[in-house]
Motif scaffolding. Sequence first.
Motif, PDB file in Angstrom:
ATOM      1  N   ASN A   1     -37.871 -39.831 -13.872  1.00  0.00           N
ATOM      2  CA  ASN A   1     -37.591 -38.522 -14.450  1.00  0.00           C
ATOM      3  C   ASN A   1     -38.657 -38.226 -15.497  1.00  0.00           C
ATOM      4  O   ASN A   1     -38.908 -39.049 -16.373  1.00  0.00           O
ATOM      5  CB  ASN A   1     -36.213 -38.498 -15.113  1.00  0.00           C
ATOM      6  N   VAL A   2     -39.253 -37.064 -15.411  1.00  0.00           N
ATOM      7  CA  VAL A   2     -40.243 -36.633 -16.386  1.00  0.00           C
ATOM      8  C   VAL A   2     -39.542 -35.695 -17.348  1.00  0.00           C
ATOM      9  O   VAL A   2     -38.844 -34.771 -16.925  1.00  0.00           O
ATOM     10  CB  VAL A   2     -41.427 -35.926 -15.697  1.00  0.00           C
TER      11      VAL A   2
ATOM     12  N   SER B   1     -38.984 -31.748 -16.818  1.00  0.00           N
ATOM     13  CA  SER B   1     -39.145 -31.372 -15.417  1.00  0.00           C
ATOM     14  C   SER B   1     -37.781 -31.215 -14.755  1.00  0.00           C
ATOM     15  O   SER B   1     -36.772 -31.708 -15.257  1.00  0.00           O
ATOM     16  CB  SER B   1     -39.965 -32.432 -14.683  1.00  0.00           C
ATOM     17  N   ALA B   2     -37.767 -30.560 -13.600  1.00  0.00           N
ATOM     18  CA  ALA B   2     -36.507 -30.225 -12.932  1.00  0.00           C
ATOM     19  C   ALA B   2     -35.802 -31.422 -12.324  1.00  0.00           C
ATOM     20  O   ALA B   2     -34.583 -31.520 -12.377  1.00  0.00           O
ATOM     21  CB  ALA B   2     -36.774 -29.186 -11.852  1.00  0.00           C
TER      22      ALA B   2
ATOM     23  N   TYR C   1     -46.718 -36.006  -9.281  1.00  0.00           N
ATOM     24  CA  TYR C   1     -46.245 -34.865 -10.057  1.00  0.00           C
ATOM     25  C   TYR C   1     -47.205 -33.683  -9.898  1.00  0.00           C
ATOM     26  O   TYR C   1     -46.787 -32.553  -9.671  1.00  0.00           O
ATOM     27  CB  TYR C   1     -46.121 -35.287 -11.519  1.00  0.00           C
TER      28      TYR C   1
ATOM     29  N   ARG D   1     -45.559 -29.429 -10.024  1.00  0.00           N
ATOM     30  CA  ARG D   1     -44.437 -29.300 -10.958  1.00  0.00           C
ATOM     31  C   ARG D   1     -44.904 -28.799 -12.317  1.00  0.00           C
ATOM     32  O   ARG D   1     -46.063 -28.906 -12.687  1.00  0.00           O
ATOM     33  CB  ARG D   1     -43.745 -30.643 -11.124  1.00  0.00           C
ATOM     34  N   LEU D   2     -43.938 -28.268 -13.044  1.00  0.00           N
ATOM     35  CA  LEU D   2     -44.179 -27.803 -14.407  1.00  0.00           C
ATOM     36  C   LEU D   2     -43.292 -28.570 -15.361  1.00  0.00           C
ATOM     37  O   LEU D   2     -42.205 -28.975 -14.979  1.00  0.00           O
ATOM     38  CB  LEU D   2     -43.884 -26.303 -14.517  1.00  0.00           C
TER      39      LEU D   2
ATOM     40  N   LEU E   1     -48.906 -31.871 -16.986  1.00  0.00           N
ATOM     41  CA  LEU E   1     -48.977 -33.080 -17.787  1.00  0.00           C
ATOM     42  C   LEU E   1     -50.382 -33.615 -17.990  1.00  0.00           C
ATOM     43  O   LEU E   1     -50.671 -34.243 -18.990  1.00  0.00           O
ATOM     44  CB  LEU E   1     -48.134 -34.187 -17.129  1.00  0.00           C
TER      45      LEU E   1
END
Length: 134
Positions: free
Chosen positions: A24-25, A28-29, A53, A58-59, A62
């Motif tokens: 999990n970042v 992030s979603a 990622y 993704r947003l 990073l």
Amino acid sequence: MLLYNKQKRNQKLKTTKRFLVSINVLGSAGPIRFVVKEDETVANVIDYALKCYAREGRLPLLGSDSSFFLLYCPYYASQAFDPWGNIGSTGSRNFVLSKKLETQNLEDSVMTTTAIWRLKAWLNKSLGLMVPSH
């Protein structure tokens, strides 16, 4: 034929184990999932997670430098994993990826905060003024 079967069996035993990790970042979603070898280093896993990622678009963005990130266990996130340790030795399959705190910026903000408090204390003491803290 018997010798060939023994060699084939020994090769199967020498292969490293693989397992699915879920990272999990923060911000992030959802998690990133991929398979890693048990003897991979944590730094390599972070690097691969950043590549996955970015590939997925993704947003928030990073970046790609894995030295700016730490990998934690979500259950006891008080200490990050050693980047040169093996991912298999962590005992976990779920992780949290977060950016490192900028130690220099943190030290500067602490120093300026203490300098402000000292200035307010000096003004209150020497001038008898009540300088509000907010």
